[in-house]
Design an enzyme around this catalytic site. Structure first.
Site, PDB file in Angstrom:
ATOM      1  N   HIS A   1      41.976  37.006  36.533  1.00 28.74           N
ATOM      2  CA  HIS A   1      42.217  37.554  35.203  1.00 28.74           C
ATOM      3  C   HIS A   1      43.713  37.519  34.903  1.00 28.74           C
ATOM      4  O   HIS A   1      44.527  37.249  35.793  1.00 28.74           O
ATOM      5  CB  HIS A   1      41.679  38.998  35.103  1.00 28.74           C
ATOM      6  CG  HIS A   1      42.357  39.972  36.016  1.00 28.74           C
ATOM      7  ND1 HIS A   1      41.784  40.449  37.174  1.00 28.74           N
ATOM      8  CD2 HIS A   1      43.573  40.559  35.937  1.00 28.74           C
ATOM      9  CE1 HIS A   1      42.605  41.282  37.769  1.00 28.74           C
ATOM     10  NE2 HIS A   1      43.710  41.368  37.045  1.00 28.74           N
TER      11      HIS A   1
HETATM   12  P1  TYD Z   1      38.633  44.159  39.666  1.00 25.79           P
HETATM   13  O1  TYD Z   1      39.455  44.025  38.437  1.00 25.79           O
HETATM   14  O2  TYD Z   1      37.376  43.374  39.744  1.00 25.79           O
HETATM   15  O3  TYD Z   1      39.522  43.884  40.957  1.00 25.79           O
HETATM   16  P2  TYD Z   1      40.263  42.526  41.408  1.00 25.79           P
HETATM   17  O4  TYD Z   1      41.277  42.208  40.360  1.00 25.79           O
HETATM   18  O5  TYD Z   1      40.880  42.838  42.725  1.00 25.79           O
HETATM   19  O6  TYD Z   1      39.262  41.439  41.550  1.00 25.79           O
HETATM   20  O7  TYD Z   1      38.303  45.715  39.851  1.00 25.79           O
HETATM   21  C1  TYD Z   1      37.253  46.150  40.683  1.00 25.79           C
HETATM   22  C2  TYD Z   1      36.703  47.458  40.097  1.00 25.79           C
HETATM   23  O8  TYD Z   1      37.687  48.481  40.200  1.00 25.79           O
HETATM   24  C3  TYD Z   1      36.328  47.326  38.645  1.00 25.79           C
HETATM   25  O9  TYD Z   1      35.132  48.044  38.450  1.00 25.79           O
HETATM   26  C4  TYD Z   1      37.439  48.020  37.912  1.00 25.79           C
HETATM   27  C5  TYD Z   1      37.926  49.046  38.916  1.00 25.79           C
HETATM   28  N1  TYD Z   1      39.363  49.374  38.817  1.00 25.79           N
HETATM   29  C6  TYD Z   1      39.728  50.656  38.482  1.00 25.79           C
HETATM   30  O10 TYD Z   1      38.883  51.547  38.244  1.00 25.79           O
HETATM   31  N2  TYD Z   1      41.051  50.967  38.417  1.00 25.79           N
HETATM   32  C7  TYD Z   1      42.012  50.041  38.667  1.00 25.79           C
HETATM   33  O11 TYD Z   1      43.220  50.365  38.599  1.00 25.79           O
HETATM   34  C8  TYD Z   1      41.628  48.705  39.007  1.00 25.79           C
HETATM   35  C9  TYD Z   1      42.653  47.645  39.292  1.00 25.79           C
HETATM   36  C10 TYD Z   1      40.275  48.411  39.064  1.00 25.79           C
END
Ligand code: TYD
Length: 140
Positions: free
Chosen positions: A56
């Site tokens: 992303h």
């Molecule tokens: P995600 O964006 O998929 O993580 P990555 O970028 O490592 O692949 O996030 C995983 C889950 O965690 C998603 O449900 C959103 C949640 N999340 C939070 O609640 N707070 C945060 O600060 C972050 C980064 C993710």
């Protein structure tokens, strides 16, 4: 604060590693050696080596990633160029600016990846569709 700005997309910050006979310490301070005020810290661990995370870009949030244990790789992509870096140093922060698509991969089993963010979690700040990212990044 010394931001090393290479000709590539890879911008890193070298932190002062304070060492003595007891070991090492690194201090991270908002608007001193971190170029924003941190509103959020999160960390990623227990990721299997075949998994890719991230995938992303952010509209507005600035982030710095620090690998606290083990190692992982980062791909950074501004919609025109892509660069990769292996993060394996406790004394180095990787700058992830807004509108930089990023992917993390090849995590070692002991990897702990800490990320400092300039704002609270807000799903509306995410661009998770690569085609949409390319469209926005290239001003179309
Ligand atoms: P995600 O964006 O998929 O993580 P990555 O970028 O490592 O692949 O996030 C995983 C889950 O965690 C998603 O449900 C959103 C949640 N999340 C939070 O609640 N707070 C945060 O600060 C972050 C980064 C993710």
């Amino acid at each position: 604060m010394s931001i090393i700005d290479t000709p590539t997309l890879i911008k890193t910050i070298e932190f002062r590693e304070i060492g003595d006979e007891r070991g090492w310490l690194v201090a991270l301070e908002g608007n001193i050696n971190i170029p924003f005020t941190m509103q959020r810290v999160y960390y990623i661990y227990g990721t299997q080596s075949h998994i890719r995370r991230g995938l992303h870009a952010h509209h507005a949030v600035h982030q710095i990633a620090v690998c606290l244990a083990g190692e992982c790789k980062f791909l950074l992509d501004d919609g025109k160029n892509k660069n990769t870096i292996l993060l394996n140093s406790r004394g180095l922060g990787l700058v992830i600016d807004p509108m930089i698509w990023h992917e993390m991969y090849e995590f070692s089993s002991d990897c702990i990846l800490m990320v400092l963010a300039s704002d609270y979690y807000d799903e509306a700040d995410y661009i998770r569709n690569y085609a949409e990212f390319l469209r926005l990044a290239n001003g179309k």
